[in-house]
Design an enzyme around this catalytic site. Sequence first.
Site: not given
Lengths: 179, 566
Positions: B117, B480
């Site tokens: 895990f 941009m």
Amino acid sequence: MEKELYTITAFSENHIGLLNRITIIFTRRHLNIESLTVSSTEMKGIHRFTIVVEASLDLIERVTNQIEKLPEVLRAAWYVNDDIVYREIALYKIPINYAIDRNIEQVLREYNARLVDIQNDFVIIEKTGHVEDTEKLYDVLKPYKILQFVRSGRISISKHKKELATYLSELPINEYIKE
Amino acid sequence: MEPKNKITGAEAILLSLIKENVDVIFGYPGGAIMPLYDKLFDKNNELKHILVRHEQGAAHAAQAYAQVTGKTGVCFATSGPGATNLLTGITNANLDSIPVVFITAQVPSSLLGTDAFQETDMVSLSMPVTKWNCQVTCADEIPDAIAKAFFFATTGRPGPVLIDVTKDAQNELFEYSYKKIKSIRSYCIKPELNDKDINDAIQLIQISKKPLLFAGHGILLGNATNELKNFIAKTKIPTAVTLLGKTTVSEDDTAYVGMLGMHGNYAPNILTNEADLIIAAGMRFDDRVTGDINRYAKKAKIIHIDIDKAELNKNVKADLAIHADIKCFFNEITASLNYLSDEKWRNEFYVLHEKEEDKVIKKECFPEIGKIRAGEVIRLLSDKTGRDAIVVTDVGQNQMMGARYYQFKNPNSLITSGGLGTMGFGLPAAVGAQVGQPDKTVLLFTGDGGFQMTSQELGTIFQYNLPVKIIIFNNNFLGMVRQWQQLFNDRRYAETNMPTPDFPMMAKAFGIEGCVVSERENLNKTLDTMLKHNGPYLLEVKIEKEANVFPMIYPGKAVDEIILEN
């Protein structure tokens, strides 16, 4: 720029992950490694990488610089084939009855190969040389029903005098010094 | 009972950090790193921990902290997702050569390789984006790993390093002792500067009629701004800067001729291709600086000085490549060189700059009609803060505007994502900058897009009451990319048009003051209110939707093909 076969030699500390750090330098530039040999040197804790790559000189220079830049790499250099003496080792496994039936002695003699092991049902032949040499022997042994064939990566030594010996002998014994 | 003189690996990490003069850590706890945080609970006096809202934020903040303080940034994250969330930040620090030590936790060593895990192979994942990294699986490896980490991060060309520490190594008891590292045999801290290089450089400079100095980030990293200043004062060689080298020299220095690159200044770009000598100091000829490399600086001899040998001859072949520490280089050459650049050559820069002033800067900084423009806001703030603020930018138009129109004077007063161009860098970097310089005004110039990428860090700003001034230039566009779509894709605005939330209301939800300004007549007053406000403040500025950043070197064009307007 034209592509050529180059041999890059690097000396490094013996640390986990360093091989990966070196190979990703090639991966990132879409370069395929033709052969790679890593082994310990005469100096304890120092390992030697021998990497064979086909690329342009320009790229080889940059890649070599990137390898040498790694903090745990001591030195890196590139060579063309004329600068070095190099070898690969090849092993061939042949069924014993074929080895007996046909005249194996003549092959061994002509190709400067050696018989290194004999078992009940097969023999193992060893040959060192350039790829072309071990390939040639492979073709000759093919009618002998080769059971298995294996070839190592390249090892090389430069034709310059004292290159490695001097360098390694001047290295500090300890990997690092604390305050 | 703990045996006498023994401490846990976790405590050893913290003690080692203290020995390395660390006082601030940016991080986020989780399962595998719990032993470390448990020990941190007792070290509040010596180690201040800044709890961010996402690990990427911790990485950016630690980087900005390092940049504004000159110290090493430190960052904690847990195993698995905690660690992978750092990757953008690590990569950003790597491309911009910032010393940050990342400590990630790892599952217990008995579980390594079992897909446990929250297990992830962080050493492999971070390998291409760190200067050095390692994994520690037992406590007694910790002191040396940390000593090496700081040594590698801070020396030579700095960069991020990462140590991955298994949970059992954090819990294990051992006898602790710590010593910093002095030298490592495989690694050269400071290449020796040889006399021949200095003599060759002097000769090249002395015969040059049109020399041009490029000052890069290496000068800031090498702490050599004073040495640069002395060199310029003596030689008056026109000095252009890279984006990250922007604050190497004060903009009112008479030798300063502007910024290089795609959206840099007109004069230094044009005259790069007229210069007969380029002295490239601590910069790396990035493609955004060079434009078409086959038509770059062909008339010039090139002297390239860098502490990283791999940068020399990498992008541009140097006539004289000097592998050296930049501070030593400037010291040596300033002492032995007698040279004064030609006034006529220096004037060429002023003449070209006038053109840019007329065609671009006036319109951007002092417009009289139309909507508010980013440049005018930045120039006003530059004046109002006495050019003394720390400017943090996000990435895109806001970044180029910030770099172009704030008139920098202090070293390390611009924090921006150069190499990686990480949208979302701005807000967490502003956190780190303000933590590092609590008494300075920190201005963040960001866009509506980039702000929304890491806006959760408003929570951090609120928690620590960091008085960051956040200026969001909102044009409802990814500006941009939209500019490129306008110029090169026939105005096909694919997925760049973005509705935005009520940003001041968002700030208010985090307990942060804010307001919107959309009319020019209210701008001055609003900026004053923001600057006077005691605490964090968010100002949303509604700007011209389709404003572009100029000048610009179009992709594939040469530096001297830079254009002033479309």
